[in-house]
Write an enzyme that holds these catalytic residues in place. Structure first.
Site, PDB file in Angstrom:
ATOM      1  N   HIS A 302       0.810  -1.217   0.000  1.00 53.54           N
ATOM      2  CA  HIS A 302       0.000   0.000   0.000  1.00 53.54           C
ATOM      3  C   HIS A 302       0.846   1.272   0.000  1.00 53.54           C
ATOM      4  CE1 HIS A 302      -3.333   2.644   1.731  1.00 53.54           C
ATOM      5  NE2 HIS A 302      -3.910   2.052   0.707  1.00 53.54           N
ATOM      6  N   LYS A 304       3.122   4.460  -0.862  1.00 54.16           N
ATOM      7  CA  LYS A 304       3.112   5.368  -2.003  1.00 54.16           C
ATOM      8  C   LYS A 304       4.334   6.274  -1.898  1.00 54.16           C
ATOM      9  CE  LYS A 304      -1.891   5.053  -2.084  1.00 54.16           C
ATOM     10  NZ  LYS A 304      -1.881   3.869  -1.183  1.00 54.16           N
ATOM     11  N   HIS A 531      -8.321  11.794   0.412  1.00 51.38           N
ATOM     12  CA  HIS A 531      -7.639  10.503   0.326  1.00 51.38           C
ATOM     13  C   HIS A 531      -6.316  10.591   1.084  1.00 51.38           C
ATOM     14  CE1 HIS A 531      -5.423   7.119  -1.634  1.00 51.38           C
ATOM     15  NE2 HIS A 531      -6.609   6.563  -1.541  1.00 51.38           N
ATOM     16  N   LYS A 533      -3.807  10.939   4.266  1.00 45.63           N
ATOM     17  CA  LYS A 533      -3.824  10.359   5.608  1.00 45.63           C
ATOM     18  C   LYS A 533      -2.818  11.116   6.468  1.00 45.63           C
ATOM     19  CE  LYS A 533      -4.977   6.659   2.868  1.00 45.63           C
ATOM     20  NZ  LYS A 533      -5.149   6.842   1.415  1.00 45.63           N
TER      21      LYS A 533
END
Length: 671
Positions: A302, A304, A531, A533
């Site tokens: 996950h 990025k 989106h 976090k």
């Protein structure tokens, strides 16, 4: 009656060949006759079981229009007079000349041309329609993948519940791991600044800080200091390592064509199934794909991030967007980047915390080594150890990573929330942060329980006050969009596909006291759904620390303690950057101001003071520090967060919402 004896009234003309990835070319022209007509799988050139054998029935109405009935279980889309309407099983719709049908939303485009106008269609196929179709097809793909994330988290939650049943439900007695975080020396800062000053394409392209990403369709002031993917990937890149969960290769190469010129590209991804097959077919020949190993069932890659190697050094980027159109254009997203020079030969054995964090994380990815020739380093192996060749002594953050597995012994404090705890335990904060609130802001909520929430809060509350006392556990505030926020967003309900949390996770009673509004007037992003976090500690005036990360609020991402807190179980690869006081090399001061919109994110240069340490705070108008560098930190939500009111309902994506959104659409329950 045979079709040869029937009167033909028009044709369904396919389009989209070679454009926007449409599957229109998989259809021949379909003649439409008076009376009943059936369109289905037999009309396709390819085999696609999403299209039923009797997918649609069409009948000419008295007014000359065509009535379409969806006979199969899958919906279609009708584009008429600039409006796009979804038509589900057994529902009816009328189409007229030049209307467009998508036999599967986003796929198999056909335009109805009646017989009288068959050779003079009023307009050619609108490229905007094709783009819209691709976006909607992409949204369907996003929904499926977000759903997979939920399945993974649910599986982890079940596993942990079985383990927790054998342990005490009290988390207050958890032993806190005691570690000290060494302060990195700032002695080489001046040398590094001089070396990077001559770094050509790397020089002053971006301030070394956290930025928001550009959002389409917002007022210009909101994007003054925002970045695009082209801002980040530019110049003479010799090697690119792109890490992400979802990768749309067609979009990526269109959005950032300079990537085609990079001689060596490694893509670390989380794709599988048909998406992976398409990725393999669409990638340039010189690109290498690698899905990191997943030792635990239902694991996920996950993280990025980007590592871009230049002749002058390396650019390290940590961000929150998947490599897809909607994430880089329609969402509130964040990105941190900093450039670092190559190490001097005499410094090759010098390691600092940032370097250790990075190399430890990259080692866990286990990509297949490959050898390349670089003009500045010669013939080198591209593995985790290669990234020790850069001088990270000017780093302004700490890396917080997660790696799937069962971590025990010293490794328990290397990953997940235990890594964050160990770093914070080595920090000293002002006494004003004792028992101050914790802010959790993310885009997907896992299946949680109160025991784990206490465990997580214990980690995020670590650290000592300047008088030596513990800071104490802070109360969490969860920043999460309401149903109204999503309904009125720039994407309408479609934005909810990227906030993939089911009702049973969102509407747990113990969470009600934590819910806080997504308010972002100061950065103009109230209607751009998050989106991004972020996690932080905030006392009403100042921020103690700030984390930008790929991690959502879930046990899969952050890990959960097991076996009397001697084992940490994690399911996802994640990566984040932690902004801290008194652990950074730069002498910058971070200010999260809501005043002066036009300067959000701007870098104000001043004289460097090596002895000054970074603080994160709200800068008073009267406070003047002309000798310090000022970097604005664009916290993307209102501080202090505003608790939900009695009418506010937290968004969950598997509920039915019948109140129409800004596009006149409702939200159906996903299967």
């Amino acid at each position: 009656m045979a079709s040869s004896s029937r009167v033909r009234v028009g044709t369904l003309v396919p389009f989209g060949e070679g454009k926007a990835g449409s599957l229109g070319a998989s259809l021949p022209s379909i003649p439409i006759f008076e009376g009943s007509n059936v369109v289905g799988r037999s009309n396709l050139v390819v085999v696609d079981k999403r299209v039923s054998r009797k997918h649609l029935s069409l009948r000419v109405s008295a007014d000359g229009s065509i009535e379409v009935v969806v006979e199969g279980p899958n919906p279609i889309v009708v584009q008429s007079e600039g409006q796009r309407r979804r038509v589900c099983a057994k529902e009816r719709a009328k189409i007229i000349h030049d209307d467009v049908l998508e036999l599967i939303p986003g796929d198999y485009f056909v335009k109805y041309v009646n017989m009288g106008d068959e050779h003079k269609s009023s307009t050619p196929v609108d490229s905007n329609d094709l783009k819209k179709g691709k976006r909607h097809r992409e949204e369907e793909c996003v929904v499926a993948k977000r759903n997979r994330q939920i399945v993974e988290d649910e599986a982890l939650a079940r596993t942990l519940q079985e383990s927790f049943a054998e342990e005490t439900m009290s988390a207050t007695g958890m032993a806190c791991v005691q570690v000290s975080s060494s302060l990195d020396s700032a002695g080489s800062s001046e040398r590094n600044n001089e070396r990077m000053h001559s770094a050509g394409s790397l020089k002053d392209v971006l301030p070394l800080t956290f930025r928001l990403m550009r959002v389409q369709g917002l007022p210009s002031w909101t994007n003054t200091s925002a970045v695009t993917i082209q801002d980040v990937i530019q110049g003479e890149v010799l090697l690119a390592v792109l890490s992400n969960y979802m990768v749309d290769m067609d979009w990526l190469l269109t959005a950032c064509p300079s990537l085609r010129k990079v001689p060596h590209v490694l893509v670390l991804h989380g794709e599988d199934g048909a998406s992976l097959e398409h990725l393999k077919k669409s990638k340039p020949a010189n690109w290498i794909l690698h899905k990191p190993p997943l030792p635990i069932t239902f694991g996920t890659h996950h993280s990025k991030a980007m590592l871009l190697v230049y002749p002058q050094g390396i650019r390290v980027v940590v961000h929150t967007a998947n490599l897809i159109h909607v994430d880089w254009n329609n969402k509130s997203q964040g990105l941190w980047t900093q450039d670092f020079p190559w190490k001097d030969t005499k410094d090759m054995n010098k390691n600092i915390s940032f370097e250790s964090d990075l190399v430890d994380y990259l080692s866990a990815l286990k990509w297949p080594e490959f050898r390349i020739k670089l003009p500045v380093a010669g013939d080198v192996n591209i593995n985790a150890a290669f990234f020790r060749k850069f001088d990270y002594s000017s780093s302004t953050v700490r890396l917080i990573g997660s790696v799937p597995g069962y971590h025990v012994g010293p490794n328990i404090k290397k990953w997940g929330h235990m890594k964050l705890r160990s770093v914070l335990e080595g920090c000293v904060f002002e006494k004003q942060f004792c028992k101050s609130p914790l802010i959790y802001q993310f885009s997907s909520l896992g299946s949680l329980d109160e025991k784990w929430m206490t465990e997580f809060a214990c980690s995020l509350s670590a650290g000592k006050a300047d008088d030596g006392s513990p800071l104490g556990i802070g109360k969490p505030l969860i920043v999460w969009p309401t149903v109204e926020d999503v309904r009125c967003s720039i994407e309408g309900y479609a934005a909810g596909s990227c906030i993939p949390s089911p009702q049973k996770n969102v509407e747990k009673d113990f969470l009600r006291k934590y819910w806080s509004r997504w308010k972002a007037d100061h950065v103009g992003r109230c209607h751009a759904m998050p989106h991004i976090k972020t996690f932080a500690r905030y006392n009403g005036q100042n921020i103690a620390w700030f984390l930008l990360t790929s991690s959502n609020l879930s046990k899969a991402a952050w890990g959960a303690l097991q076996k009397n807190n001697t084992q940490l179980m994690i399911r996802s690869y994640e990566l984040g950057v932690l902004f801290l006081p008194k652990t950074l090399q730069s002498v910058s001061r971070f200010s999260c101001t809501e005043k002066n919109h036009s300067n959000l994110g701007n870098l104000t240069l001043g004289k460097t003071i090596k002895t000054k340490l970074v603080t994160l705070c709200w800068k008073d108008d009267e406070e003047k520090e002309p000798s310090a560098e000022v970097i604005r930190l664009p916290v993307p939500y209102q501080l202090p967060p505003q608790l939900y009111g009695p009418e506010d309902v937290p968004w969950s994506w598997d509920r039915r919402y019948t109140k129409k959104d800004v596009y006149g659409a409702v939200w159906p329950r996903h299967s």
